[in-house]
Write a protein that holds these residues in place. Structure first.
Motif, mmCIF file in Angstrom:
data_model
loop_
_atom_site.group_PDB
_atom_site.id
_atom_site.type_symbol
_atom_site.label_atom_id
_atom_site.label_comp_id
_atom_site.label_asym_id
_atom_site.label_seq_id
_atom_site.Cartn_x
_atom_site.Cartn_y
_atom_site.Cartn_z
ATOM 1 N N ASN A 7 59.928 48.108 36.682
ATOM 2 C CA ASN A 7 59.785 47.155 35.588
ATOM 3 C C ASN A 7 58.292 46.907 35.378
ATOM 4 N N ILE A 8 57.816 47.124 34.158
ATOM 5 C CA ILE A 8 56.416 46.815 33.828
ATOM 6 C C ILE A 8 56.432 45.558 32.965
ATOM 7 N N VAL A 9 55.801 44.509 33.479
ATOM 8 C CA VAL A 9 55.857 43.205 32.810
ATOM 9 C C VAL A 9 54.460 42.750 32.406
ATOM 10 N N THR A 10 54.348 42.227 31.187
ATOM 11 C CA THR A 10 53.084 41.671 30.681
ATOM 12 C C THR A 10 53.368 40.230 30.224
ATOM 13 N N PRO A 11 52.330 39.475 29.856
ATOM 14 C CA PRO A 11 52.591 38.112 29.353
ATOM 15 C C PRO A 11 53.485 38.118 28.111
ATOM 16 N N ASP A 12 53.538 39.237 27.386
ATOM 17 C CA ASP A 12 54.397 39.322 26.192
ATOM 18 C C ASP A 12 55.834 39.711 26.536
ATOM 19 N N ALA A 62 52.454 55.282 30.977
ATOM 20 C CA ALA A 62 52.075 54.004 30.376
ATOM 21 C C ALA A 62 50.607 53.737 30.670
ATOM 22 N N ALA A 63 49.930 53.104 29.713
ATOM 23 C CA ALA A 63 48.540 52.667 29.911
ATOM 24 C C ALA A 63 48.594 51.242 30.456
ATOM 25 N N ILE A 64 47.912 51.026 31.583
ATOM 26 C CA ILE A 64 47.945 49.729 32.266
ATOM 27 C C ILE A 64 46.519 49.183 32.317
ATOM 28 N N SER A 65 46.354 47.896 32.017
ATOM 29 C CA SER A 65 44.989 47.344 32.002
ATOM 30 C C SER A 65 44.691 46.500 33.240
ATOM 31 N N GLY A 66 45.110 46.957 34.397
ATOM 32 C CA GLY A 66 44.866 46.214 35.643
ATOM 33 C C GLY A 66 46.129 45.524 36.115
ATOM 34 N N GLY A 67 45.980 44.461 36.898
ATOM 35 C CA GLY A 67 47.142 43.738 37.413
ATOM 36 C C GLY A 67 47.503 44.155 38.824
ATOM 37 N N PHE A 68 48.807 44.095 39.105
ATOM 38 C CA PHE A 68 49.288 44.379 40.469
ATOM 39 C C PHE A 68 50.539 45.239 40.430
ATOM 40 N N ILE A 69 50.713 46.028 41.495
ATOM 41 C CA ILE A 69 51.980 46.713 41.712
ATOM 42 C C ILE A 69 52.616 46.082 42.948
ATOM 43 N N GLU A 70 53.891 45.718 42.809
ATOM 44 C CA GLU A 70 54.638 45.180 43.944
ATOM 45 C C GLU A 70 55.771 46.155 44.235
ATOM 46 N N VAL A 71 55.775 46.688 45.452
ATOM 47 C CA VAL A 71 56.779 47.691 45.828
ATOM 48 C C VAL A 71 57.784 47.075 46.791
ATOM 49 N N ARG A 72 59.064 47.246 46.470
ATOM 50 C CA ARG A 72 60.142 46.935 47.418
ATOM 51 C C ARG A 72 61.027 48.179 47.479
ATOM 52 N N PRO A 73 61.850 48.336 48.507
ATOM 53 C CA PRO A 73 62.590 49.596 48.651
ATOM 54 C C PRO A 73 63.408 49.988 47.419
ATOM 55 N N ASP A 74 63.987 48.978 46.701
ATOM 56 C CA ASP A 74 64.863 49.284 45.567
ATOM 57 C C ASP A 74 64.267 48.898 44.217
ATOM 58 N N PRO A 81 47.991 42.451 32.673
ATOM 59 C CA PRO A 81 47.575 41.623 31.536
ATOM 60 C C PRO A 81 48.010 42.246 30.210
ATOM 61 N N SER A 82 47.977 43.592 30.137
ATOM 62 C CA SER A 82 48.545 44.298 28.989
ATOM 63 C C SER A 82 48.923 45.702 29.431
ATOM 64 N N ALA A 83 49.943 46.252 28.785
ATOM 65 C CA ALA A 83 50.430 47.588 29.140
ATOM 66 C C ALA A 83 51.199 48.139 27.954
#
Ligand code: ATP
Length: 135
Positions: A7-12, A62-74, A81-83
């Motif tokens: 899931n790629i999430v932005t403020p929008d 996808a083009a990603i403008s920074g942020g974080f990746i959070e990995v869980r097994p599933d 901030p934008s993607a």
């Protein structure tokens, strides 16, 4: 091959939500490849492309403008901030942003404005590269 939800999430809101076999992302300390079942991890992302490999053998980008990746097994979450997925990138807008940033970088200015222009230039170049498949 096992799949994992990305899931790629932005403020929008969410810009990508799908099952993939592998995610390749650019963290601030280098590129990582993450498969389903990966141990939990959080890492800061650089401005860059995220490659999403599908079970059918195709790859979405996808083009990603920074942020974080959070990995869980599933589940893998990318909070940015934008993607934009490649198909939703407005290439004319990215080229205008690039020209604006180049203009600002050529002017004498303080360090903060220089850094902002540099980041803007990196976002625009990233969008152009992702749109054109230069990744
Ligand atoms: P611009 O100067 O063109 O606004 P920017 O890099 O400052 O570019 P951001 O602040 O990263 O833009 O993003 C603001 C919003 O505009 C986000 O929702 C982002 O997805 C969208 N966006 C920015 N540039 C593009 C583009 N070239 N194509 C599609 N969406 C874009």
């Amino acid at each position: 091959m096992k799949t994992v939800t990305v899931n790629i999430v932005t403020p929008d809101g969410s810009v990508y939500d799908s099952e993939v076999t592998m995610v390749i992302a650019k963290t601030t300390s280098g590129e990582i490849g993450v498969l389903a079942g990966h141990i939990p991890m959080v890492a800061p992302l650089a401005i860059g492309a995220v490659k999403l490999k599908k079970a059918a053998g195709t790859t979405e980008v996808a083009a990603i403008s920074g942020g974080f990746i959070e990995v869980r097994p599933d589940k893998i979450s990318i909070l940015a901030p934008s993607a934009e997925v490649a198909a939703s990138i407005d290439i004319a807008r990215a080229k205008e942003a690039l020209a604006r940033a180049e203009g600002r970088l050529q002017k004498k200015q303080d360090d903060i404005d220089f850094k902002r222009a540099e980041l803007s230039l990196n976002r625009a170049m990233n969008r152009i590269n992702v749109h054109e498949g230069n990744i």
